[in-house]
Every structure is written in structure tokens, then in C-alpha cells.
Design a protein around this motif. Sequence first.
Motif, PDB file in Angstrom:
ATOM      1  N   ASP A   1      22.835 -73.283-105.757  1.00  0.00           N
ATOM      2  CA  ASP A   1      24.251 -72.916-105.581  1.00  0.00           C
ATOM      3  C   ASP A   1      25.157 -73.739-106.490  1.00  0.00           C
ATOM      4  O   ASP A   1      26.119 -73.227-107.079  1.00  0.00           O
ATOM      5  CB  ASP A   1      24.690 -73.096-104.118  1.00  0.00           C
ATOM      6  N   GLU A   2      24.842 -75.035-106.590  1.00  0.00           N
ATOM      7  CA  GLU A   2      25.639 -75.915-107.455  1.00  0.00           C
ATOM      8  C   GLU A   2      25.519 -75.467-108.913  1.00  0.00           C
ATOM      9  O   GLU A   2      26.519 -75.399-109.641  1.00  0.00           O
ATOM     10  CB  GLU A   2      25.150 -77.364-107.311  1.00  0.00           C
ATOM     11  N   ILE A   3      24.311 -75.150-109.349  1.00  0.00           N
ATOM     12  CA  ILE A   3      24.099 -74.752-110.752  1.00  0.00           C
ATOM     13  C   ILE A   3      24.801 -73.426-111.046  1.00  0.00           C
ATOM     14  O   ILE A   3      25.442 -73.259-112.090  1.00  0.00           O
ATOM     15  CB  ILE A   3      22.582 -74.677-111.065  1.00  0.00           C
ATOM     16  N   ILE A   4      24.731 -72.492-110.105  1.00  0.00           N
ATOM     17  CA  ILE A   4      25.408 -71.202-110.297  1.00  0.00           C
ATOM     18  C   ILE A   4      26.917 -71.415-110.390  1.00  0.00           C
ATOM     19  O   ILE A   4      27.598 -70.847-111.248  1.00  0.00           O
ATOM     20  CB  ILE A   4      25.044 -70.223-109.154  1.00  0.00           C
TER      21      ILE A   4
ATOM     22  N   GLU B   1      15.165 -69.682-107.227  1.00  0.00           N
ATOM     23  CA  GLU B   1      16.414 -69.072-106.752  1.00  0.00           C
ATOM     24  C   GLU B   1      17.255 -68.559-107.923  1.00  0.00           C
ATOM     25  O   GLU B   1      17.881 -67.507-107.830  1.00  0.00           O
ATOM     26  CB  GLU B   1      17.235 -70.088-105.940  1.00  0.00           C
ATOM     27  N   LEU B   2      17.261 -69.325-109.024  1.00  0.00           N
ATOM     28  CA  LEU B   2      18.049 -68.913-110.191  1.00  0.00           C
ATOM     29  C   LEU B   2      17.467 -67.659-110.837  1.00  0.00           C
ATOM     30  O   LEU B   2      18.207 -66.754-111.234  1.00  0.00           O
ATOM     31  CB  LEU B   2      18.124 -70.057-111.213  1.00  0.00           C
ATOM     32  N   VAL B   3      16.149 -67.589-110.947  1.00  0.00           N
ATOM     33  CA  VAL B   3      15.513 -66.398-111.521  1.00  0.00           C
ATOM     34  C   VAL B   3      15.811 -65.174-110.653  1.00  0.00           C
ATOM     35  O   VAL B   3      16.124 -64.092-111.155  1.00  0.00           O
ATOM     36  CB  VAL B   3      13.991 -66.610-111.677  1.00  0.00           C
TER      37      VAL B   3
ATOM     38  N   ASP C   1      17.952 -62.836-112.573  1.00  0.00           N
ATOM     39  CA  ASP C   1      16.942 -61.963-113.183  1.00  0.00           C
ATOM     40  C   ASP C   1      16.812 -62.237-114.686  1.00  0.00           C
ATOM     41  O   ASP C   1      16.992 -61.358-115.521  1.00  0.00           O
ATOM     42  CB  ASP C   1      17.291 -60.482-112.926  1.00  0.00           C
ATOM     43  N   VAL C   2      16.501 -63.493-115.012  1.00  0.00           N
ATOM     44  CA  VAL C   2      16.352 -63.887-116.420  1.00  0.00           C
ATOM     45  C   VAL C   2      14.969 -64.503-116.645  1.00  0.00           C
ATOM     46  O   VAL C   2      14.363 -65.022-115.713  1.00  0.00           O
ATOM     47  CB  VAL C   2      17.440 -64.911-116.846  1.00  0.00           C
ATOM     48  N   PRO C   3      14.483 -64.438-117.883  1.00  0.00           N
ATOM     49  CA  PRO C   3      13.185 -65.033-118.177  1.00  0.00           C
ATOM     50  C   PRO C   3      13.254 -66.556-118.268  1.00  0.00           C
ATOM     51  O   PRO C   3      14.320 -67.129-118.517  1.00  0.00           O
ATOM     52  CB  PRO C   3      12.815 -64.435-119.541  1.00  0.00           C
ATOM     53  N   VAL C   4      12.108 -67.193-118.083  1.00  0.00           N
ATOM     54  CA  VAL C   4      11.969 -68.647-118.200  1.00  0.00           C
ATOM     55  C   VAL C   4      10.990 -68.915-119.333  1.00  0.00           C
ATOM     56  O   VAL C   4       9.984 -68.215-119.470  1.00  0.00           O
ATOM     57  CB  VAL C   4      11.429 -69.254-116.886  1.00  0.00           C
ATOM     58  N   TYR C   5      11.282 -69.935-120.143  1.00  0.00           N
ATOM     59  CA  TYR C   5      10.382 -70.302-121.239  1.00  0.00           C
ATOM     60  C   TYR C   5      10.003 -71.770-121.126  1.00  0.00           C
ATOM     61  O   TYR C   5      10.837 -72.614-120.798  1.00  0.00           O
ATOM     62  CB  TYR C   5      11.052 -70.074-122.599  1.00  0.00           C
ATOM     63  N   ALA C   6       8.738 -72.058-121.417  1.00  0.00           N
ATOM     64  CA  ALA C   6       8.243 -73.443-121.435  1.00  0.00           C
ATOM     65  C   ALA C   6       7.086 -73.515-122.425  1.00  0.00           C
ATOM     66  O   ALA C   6       6.554 -72.494-122.849  1.00  0.00           O
ATOM     67  CB  ALA C   6       7.784 -73.865-120.039  1.00  0.00           C
TER      68      ALA C   6
END
Length: 285
Positions: free
Chosen positions: A64-67, A98-100, A104-109
Motif C-alpha cells: 500500500d505504501e509503495i502504491i 501484491e504489486l504484480v 499486472d506488470v512483469p518482473v525482471y531479475a
Amino acid sequence: MDHEMNYGSDYKFIPATSIGSGVGMEVLPDVFCHTVQIVNICLVGIPKTGDFVLVDAGMPGSADEIISVTEERFGANSRPKAIILTHGHFDHVGAVIELVKHWDVPVYAHQMEMPFLTGQKSYPEPDPTVEGGLVAKMSPMFPNEPIDLGNNVQPLPSDGTVPYMQEFKWIHTPGHSPGHVSLFREKDRALIVGDAFVTVKQEYLYKVLTQEQEISGPPRYLTTDWEAAKESVMKLEALKPSVAITGHGLPMSGELLESSLGKLVNEFDQIAVPDYGKYVNKNTH
């Protein structure tokens, strides 16, 4: 999105904080750093545009804080193009599921972090015996089981480019974790470090609380390969960054950064490598 994402069974809120918690700082016109308890996230992109990314995903329970920080900078209902992870330790992926789901965004690592992000492999146990203060002693309570992002996480492109961060390149900086990366932009020599080095003695509760600025190697209680960690710091120092945003501690720039990084390279064994601990190879001294 049919795959059910999940955190490890040891995932939980960690009651650690600092005076920097909740504070954001515009480091460059398109680089914003915000502290979630004891760890930094970065928003990279020009404010009020829809063209930005989030680097790292904070502490457990911080979605919630990040959003809200993201919407404050980029507008209501804004969402990044992607989430880029410097590595998969709990304090850098704490809100990622929760953020994904929300964005609805991709994650990269990095490819070598994938086992820790797809439920296959736990990180080595944090080392509470390592030389250091109270945070090191608290480290057994830190989650180290893998999270499972399923097909929502993808490896960073092998050519060093970073999706949606046109001018940045990723640099493999292992030691703190096998697939740790730092992000570097040549034109202004901006460096998003992750935990390859930090600007606070992360093992000591007093220093974490007060954010006393002091360059240090990667957080000791989770670093398992000190030789690789040293090589990574040397690689970053050779880039001569003008500003460094680290995973822990305040951003550092200019002459202070240059002299501090030079000192860290020259005295790495004294400054960074703990005198004792289960991941310390006596041969590095």
C-alpha cells in the motif's frame, strides 16, 4: 496469470525501522528513492508520465505504501511498465506479489536469481553469528524461503539492457546473492546499487535507526561469497559513478562517493569482510 503466486511459509512482517522510513528523495529528475522501513525502492522515470519502472519491492507488507508513493509521483492509478529486482532477498521482494496483482506488470531479475523467485530454492540461512550488531542477531527471523512468481518473472535480457529503462545497463554484481545486479546509466554515471555495497552499517541497529552515513560492503548476515562481493565492488568503483543509490542507507554522490568507494576497494577486507561468521573464508584475509 493462472499460476498462483506465493511467498515462502516463513514470510512475515519484520518490525525494523529507521528515521528514514517513509521519506522519499528526488536524487535526479527521473530517479526517486523512497525508504520502506530499512530498505530503499527506486522509481525511475519522469514524474507525471506513464513511462517509468519500479526497482525493488520493499519489505513484507509494504504494498500500500509503495502504491501510494507511486501515485503521488506519477498520478492516480499510475503503474510502472515493469518491476526490476536487483535480487530476491525478502527486503527487496517484500510486496512484489501484491504489486504484480494490483498493477499486472512483469518482473525482471537476473537468470541466477530465478530459482529463488520461482519457488525452487531457498537462500542460505542468514548468519546471526557474523561480526556485527543487533540486526545481525535478529537475522534468523528474516525470511529466506523462495517466493514463487511463476511466469510473472522473466530473466533480464542477456545483452545487458534493462526493459523499459532505455539508458540503463544491468551489471552482474554477485556476492551478496548469486544473481545480484546493479543498474548503471553511462550518460550521467547514475548507479542503482542494490546491496552490492551500502551506505550504512546494516548490521548495527543503532546505525540503521539513525541512518548514520558510512560506506560499507553488502549486509554481512546475508552475504555468502565475499570474494565475489569484493570483485563486484571493484567493478562498480571502476565505473566512477557520480551518484549511488544503495539498497540501504542514504544516496551518496560526488567527492564523498568517490573517496568512500576508493577506500572500500582498497580496504575491503578490513571494512566489509567480517572477522568471523559462517560464510567467512579465512583465505580472504
